[in-house]
Design a protein around this motif. Structure first.
Motif, PDB file in Angstrom:
ATOM      1  N   GLY A 224       0.412  -1.208  -0.229  1.00 20.38           N
ATOM      2  CA  GLY A 224      -0.297   0.588  -0.121  1.00 20.38           C
ATOM      3  C   GLY A 224       1.330   1.111   0.183  1.00 20.38           C
ATOM      4  O   GLY A 224       0.148   2.478  -0.170  1.00 20.38           O
ATOM      5  N   PHE A 225       1.913   1.150   0.401  1.00 22.39           N
ATOM      6  CA  PHE A 225       3.214   2.248  -0.148  1.00 22.39           C
ATOM      7  C   PHE A 225       4.665   2.357  -0.678  1.00 22.39           C
ATOM      8  O   PHE A 225       4.429   0.732  -0.844  1.00 22.39           O
ATOM      9  CB  PHE A 225       3.113   2.683   1.433  1.00 22.39           C
ATOM     10  N   ILE A 226       4.998   2.708  -0.796  1.00 25.52           N
ATOM     11  CA  ILE A 226       6.455   2.788  -1.229  1.00 25.52           C
ATOM     12  C   ILE A 226       7.281   3.289  -0.183  1.00 25.52           C
ATOM     13  O   ILE A 226       7.138   4.203   0.153  1.00 25.52           O
ATOM     14  CB  ILE A 226       7.000   3.433  -2.672  1.00 25.52           C
ATOM     15  N   ALA A 227       8.602   1.870   0.409  1.00 26.30           N
ATOM     16  CA  ALA A 227       9.512   2.661   1.375  1.00 26.30           C
ATOM     17  C   ALA A 227      10.926   2.045   0.540  1.00 26.30           C
ATOM     18  O   ALA A 227      11.156   0.841   0.711  1.00 26.30           O
ATOM     19  CB  ALA A 227       9.464   1.558   3.109  1.00 26.30           C
ATOM     20  N   ASN A 228      11.440   2.994   0.338  1.00 26.53           N
ATOM     21  CA  ASN A 228      12.849   2.833  -1.031  1.00 26.53           C
ATOM     22  C   ASN A 228      13.819   3.431   0.655  1.00 26.53           C
ATOM     23  O   ASN A 228      13.658   4.696   1.628  1.00 26.53           O
ATOM     24  CB  ASN A 228      13.299   4.053  -1.436  1.00 26.53           C
ATOM     25  N   PRO A 229      14.636   2.287   1.093  1.00 23.34           N
ATOM     26  CA  PRO A 229      15.731   3.019   2.410  1.00 23.34           C
ATOM     27  C   PRO A 229      16.391   3.909   1.789  1.00 23.34           C
ATOM     28  O   PRO A 229      16.951   4.249   2.715  1.00 23.34           O
ATOM     29  CB  PRO A 229      16.106   1.355   2.078  1.00 23.34           C
ATOM     30  N   GLU A 230      16.805   3.931   0.967  1.00 25.60           N
ATOM     31  CA  GLU A 230      17.103   5.556   0.229  1.00 25.60           C
ATOM     32  C   GLU A 230      16.787   6.010   0.843  1.00 25.60           C
ATOM     33  O   GLU A 230      17.663   7.285   0.377  1.00 25.60           O
ATOM     34  CB  GLU A 230      17.766   4.684  -1.492  1.00 25.60           C
ATOM     35  N   ALA A 231      15.865   6.002   0.412  1.00 25.99           N
ATOM     36  CA  ALA A 231      14.869   8.107   0.772  1.00 25.99           C
ATOM     37  C   ALA A 231      14.759   8.137   2.712  1.00 25.99           C
ATOM     38  O   ALA A 231      13.875   7.928   3.074  1.00 25.99           O
ATOM     39  CB  ALA A 231      13.076   7.904   0.436  1.00 25.99           C
ATOM     40  N   ALA A 232      16.128   8.733   2.888  1.00 30.88           N
ATOM     41  CA  ALA A 232      16.187   9.269   4.486  1.00 30.88           C
ATOM     42  C   ALA A 232      17.106   9.900   4.330  1.00 30.88           C
ATOM     43  O   ALA A 232      17.944  10.806   3.373  1.00 30.88           O
ATOM     44  CB  ALA A 232      17.505   7.474   4.573  1.00 30.88           C
TER      45      ALA A 232
END
Length: 235
Positions: free
Chosen positions: A156-164
């Motif tokens: 239900g969502f996008i979780a990119n570990p680089e978006a930090a």
């Protein structure tokens, strides 16, 4: 592009994201703070229009005309914001991305999951919901295990570990000085030299010059890290 930063949890960095991450990389974007109690980008000197969640009708009309906008939804206003959003047919599609900043505390991660569920319930497509990991110490996966676990099991969502955004004293210094990284990088003054020339008995001036020199030293590597985070959010 139109972005809304939102979360049921307070103190997770929505205003940091709006002021330091998005505004410098979205030239000309209008900043709208849906907020009644807490700090907004206006406190850092940015031009901000302030309104409450129940004023969504006015916001909706602005979104119809805007090419670029950053909507900073305060935790105290998100209930009213979402309630008003569903009154207008497909109004949620006027916002390209819903960015949910989150910090590593268990409470913040639980409330972020609640926010994701609330957005899904009103029909926001999963690809428009992006998590921004804030105040990261070292290991994104370890510190935000609950978010990644929920992404794996429910989606239900996008979780990119680089978006930090990594923890750094620069953000507190910026808030104390009511300024932004963009302004610090544009400041031509040599605070190291000014500090050397300062009257050693003028403690107030020394404190100010020390803070400004620290900001200049911290700003450029932080700016590069924010560039990477901005790109990663929209992959």
């Amino acid at each position: 592009m139109k972005i809304a930063t939102c979360n049921y949890s307070g103190s997770v960095g929505k205003t940091v994201a709006a002021s330091h991450l998005f505004a410098p990389r979205m030239p000309g974007a209008e900043i709208i703070a849906v907020e009644s109690t807490n700090e907004s980008a206006a406190d850092l000197g940015l031009p901000v229009e302030q309104m409450r969640g129940e004023h969504f009708g006015r916001l909706f009309r602005k979104l119809l005309m805007a090419e670029s906008a950053i909507i900073d939804v305060g935790a105290s206003n998100i209930e009213a914001f979402l309630a008003e959003l569903v009154k207008y047919d497909e109004a949620h599609l006027e916002i390209d991305y819903y960015v949910l900043p989150v910090v590593g505390s268990g409470k913040a991660q639980r409330e972020t999951i609640k926010s994701i569920q609330a957005l899904a319930a009103i029909g926001v497509p999963a690809e428009r919901v992006r998590v921004l990991f804030n105040r990261v110490d070292a290991d994104v996966h370890e510190e935000f295990a609950a978010i990644f676990g929920y992404a794996h099991h429910a989606g239900g969502f996008i979780a990119n570990p680089e978006a930090a955004i990594y923890d750094n004293e620069v953000y507190d210094l910026l808030a104390n000085k009511r300024t932004t990284i963009k302004e610090i990088l544009a400041d031509p003054k040599n605070y190291r030299q000014l500090l050397r020339e300062a009257d050693r008995d003028d403690l107030q001036a020394i404190a100010h010059l020390s803070d400004m020199h620290a900001l200049q030293s911290l700003a450029r590597p932080v700016e590069r890290q924010l560039d990477r985070a901005f790109a990663a959010i929209f992959l």
